[in-house]
Design a protein around this motif. Structure first.
Motif, mmCIF file in Angstrom:
data_model
loop_
_atom_site.group_PDB
_atom_site.id
_atom_site.type_symbol
_atom_site.label_atom_id
_atom_site.label_comp_id
_atom_site.label_asym_id
_atom_site.label_seq_id
_atom_site.Cartn_x
_atom_site.Cartn_y
_atom_site.Cartn_z
ATOM 1 N N GLU A 1 0.842 -1.190 0.000
ATOM 2 C CA GLU A 1 0.000 0.000 0.000
ATOM 3 C C GLU A 1 0.882 1.246 0.000
ATOM 4 O O GLU A 1 1.995 1.230 0.550
ATOM 5 C CB GLU A 1 -0.915 0.002 1.247
ATOM 6 N N SER B 1 -3.674 7.458 -5.335
ATOM 7 C CA SER B 1 -3.146 6.394 -6.178
ATOM 8 C C SER B 1 -4.249 5.949 -7.126
ATOM 9 O O SER B 1 -5.423 5.840 -6.724
ATOM 10 C CB SER B 1 -2.681 5.204 -5.317
ATOM 11 N N GLU C 1 -4.647 3.074 -8.369
ATOM 12 C CA GLU C 1 -5.135 1.751 -7.982
ATOM 13 C C GLU C 1 -5.802 1.774 -6.607
ATOM 14 O O GLU C 1 -6.848 1.143 -6.382
ATOM 15 C CB GLU C 1 -3.989 0.733 -7.960
ATOM 16 N N GLN C 2 -5.227 2.528 -5.666
ATOM 17 C CA GLN C 2 -5.698 2.527 -4.287
ATOM 18 C C GLN C 2 -6.731 3.604 -4.013
ATOM 19 O O GLN C 2 -7.551 3.482 -3.105
ATOM 20 C CB GLN C 2 -4.472 2.687 -3.356
ATOM 21 N N ILE D 1 -5.550 9.088 -0.760
ATOM 22 C CA ILE D 1 -4.646 8.709 0.325
ATOM 23 C C ILE D 1 -4.686 9.753 1.433
ATOM 24 O O ILE D 1 -4.974 9.454 2.587
ATOM 25 C CB ILE D 1 -3.206 8.520 -0.200
ATOM 26 N N THR E 1 4.252 -5.572 -6.016
ATOM 27 C CA THR E 1 3.179 -4.752 -6.612
ATOM 28 C C THR E 1 3.773 -3.516 -7.285
ATOM 29 O O THR E 1 4.956 -3.183 -7.081
ATOM 30 C CB THR E 1 2.179 -4.303 -5.541
ATOM 31 N N GLN F 1 2.239 0.571 -8.390
ATOM 32 C CA GLN F 1 1.115 1.512 -8.370
ATOM 33 C C GLN F 1 1.566 2.853 -8.953
ATOM 34 O O GLN F 1 2.774 3.178 -8.956
ATOM 35 C CB GLN F 1 0.588 1.697 -6.937
#
Length: 492
Positions: free
Chosen positions: A82, A109, A111-112, A115, A160, A162
């Motif tokens: 993350e 992000s 993808e996330q 934030i 991962t 991102q």
């Protein structure tokens, strides 16, 4: 009468003052043109200064914004797949140099998702995003114009990857204040320079027009009748004006001299026939003898008076024609004319006079539309004087010399006019003097002595050439050559 003259003079002075007030000012136009040019230049300079101050303010504060953005970017990382960020206080301390401005930021992000920062901050740069490239742009947010710095980059680790986007914004208060300060200082300098330039233009206008005032004073200080050239040093810009004034005064002086000559000619020509006419009339009135009282003597006296009146009338006509010709030569431009028409008109005018004196007048010409650059009236007067002179001197002491021939021939580049008579001729010693004013070869023949002088003036004005030749077997030929008129060549 004296009071009336004063009133007329006062009226003229008043009209002159009114005309002076209504006349446009050259100095005002010069100053106005200078002020307009300086105003336009100053306006362009201020506009450029305003744009430059905005760019300068953005350049200065964008460096702070870039530094803060990079500090934030350095603290972005991946933890347990993350994205995490620990925003350093130094980034906000950098932006805190603009004390009155507020700061907005957002880290997200793709993808996330969101934030940290302001979640409703959906600012997108106007240009297509490029990885690791910082973009600066202005956009409204929260009711204010904000300067944004935007960056997007990839974060990767073995597990991962991102894409992180950081948006950092700062209001423009300090930027506008800095731009205003720079603009104000620069505008003050521009206005000061413009005022100095306008002052120099006002002073320069006085200096530029000073040569005109010198010419004006030089003319006003002259006595009446002084037409000598202006002899003062002037700049190149007013030199042509001085030359034009001198040329005008030279032409005026020439016209005055011609007027004086004409007045002298008139007095000279009219004095003798008037005195003779008066003497004849007095004799007819005072002579009371029986012989003179007879009808034959009375008729003879009246015939002498009528003859003298005819002579006086011819003299007055010649003087008036001379005045008209002199005026036309000074005021009329030469234009394309048909030379044959002018010659034909002159022959028609003299045909009756030649017939009364037993002289046959003929015209020999087969040309069509012989064009020259000239004045038709002056050419007619020239031809009438030449024909009249030829008719007057024809047949004197020579049998059967009762013909005058006028010829018009064409040559390469010019037309040649000949007036041929078969009279007693002109001796070579007198050929150079016949064109002098008042010169007469024979005083037993009526004449004024100014006709051939007028002919010479007309010939010279037309840039022609006149010659006196001997006619075979006896007589005189006046030969005049006129340049041809060619469209496009003479006009140029």
């Amino acid at each position: 009468m004296w009071q009336k003259s004063l009133n007329h003079q006062s009226l003229s002075e008043e009209e002159e003052k009114n005309a002076l007030r209504k006349a446009p000012s050259l100095r005002f136009r010069f100053i106005l043109a200078g002020v307009l040019v300086i105003g336009i230049i100053a306006g362009l300079a201020i506009n450029l200064i305003f744009d430059y101050s905005q760019k300068l303010a953005d350049l200065s504060y964008d460096r702070l914004l870039r530094s803060a953005l990079l500090q934030m970017d350095e603290n972005v990382g991946l933890m347990r797949n993350e994205v995490s960020i620990d925003i350093p206080w130094s980034a906000f301390a950098t932006l805190a140099q603009a004390e009155e401005d507020r700061v907005f930021y957002k880290v997200e992000s793709i993808e996330q998702g969101f934030i940290t920062g302001y979640q409703d901050l959906d600012s997108v740069p106007p240009k297509p995003p490029q990885l690791d490239q910082i973009q600066f742009y202005n956009q409204k947010y929260s009711g204010e114009m904000v300067r944004f710095a935007w960056i997007e980059r990839h974060l990767t680790d073995p597990e991962t990857a991102q894409t992180v986007r950081i948006v950092l914004g700062q209001t423009r208060l300090s930027r506008e204040e800095m731009a205003s300060a720079v603009t104000q200082k620069a505008v003050e300098v521009v206005v000061f320079i413009a005022l100095v330039a306008i002052t120099l233009i006002i002073i320069g206008s006085h200096l530029v027009l000073r040569p005109l005032h010198r010419i004006e004073r030089a003319l006003e200080e002259r006595i009446m009748g002084d037409l000598t050239p202006i002899d003062i040093n002037t700049p190149k810009e007013t030199h042509h004006l001085k030359v034009a004034i001198n040329h005008f005064m030279a032409r005026l002086q020439k016209n005055l001299e011609q007027l004086e000559n004409y007045t002298a000619d008139a007095a000279h020509q009219l004095r003798t026939p008037l005195a003779s006419l008066k003497a004849l009339a007095e004799n007819a009135r005072d002579n009371t003898s029986a012989d003179y009282g007879s009808p034959e003597k009375q008729r003879e006296a009246l015939n002498n008076i009528v003859k003298q009146c005819d002579t006086l009338s011819q003299t007055v006509t010649l003087l008036l024609n001379q005045a008209v010709v002199s005026h036309r030569l000074q005021t009329h431009r030469l234009e394309p004319i048909d030379l044959l028409e002018a010659i034909q008109a002159s022959c028609r005018e003299q045909a009756v006079t030649a017939l009364h004196q037993g002289v046959r007048l003929s015209l020999d010409c087969e040309l069509q539309d012989p064009l020259i650059l000239g004045d038709s009236f002056s050419i007619q007067q020239m031809m009438q004087n030449l024909i009249e002179n030829a008719v007057r001197y024809s047949g004197l002491g020579v049998e059967h010399a009762t013909e005058v021939i006028v010829q018009l021939n064409e040559f390469d580049g010019f037309y040649r006019v000949k007036v041929i008579d078969y009279g007693s001729g002109i001796p070579d010693i007198e050929k150079e003097r016949v064109f002098e004013r008042f010169y007469r070869g024979r005083y037993d023949i009526a004449g004024s002595g100014v006709g051939l002088a007028m002919v010479k003036d007309i010939v010279d004005h037309h840039s022609a050439r006149i010659q006196i030749l001997d006619t075979e077997p006896k007589g005189t030929t006046f030969q005049v050559d006129f340049a041809k008129f060619t469209f496009g060549v003479n006009e140029a």
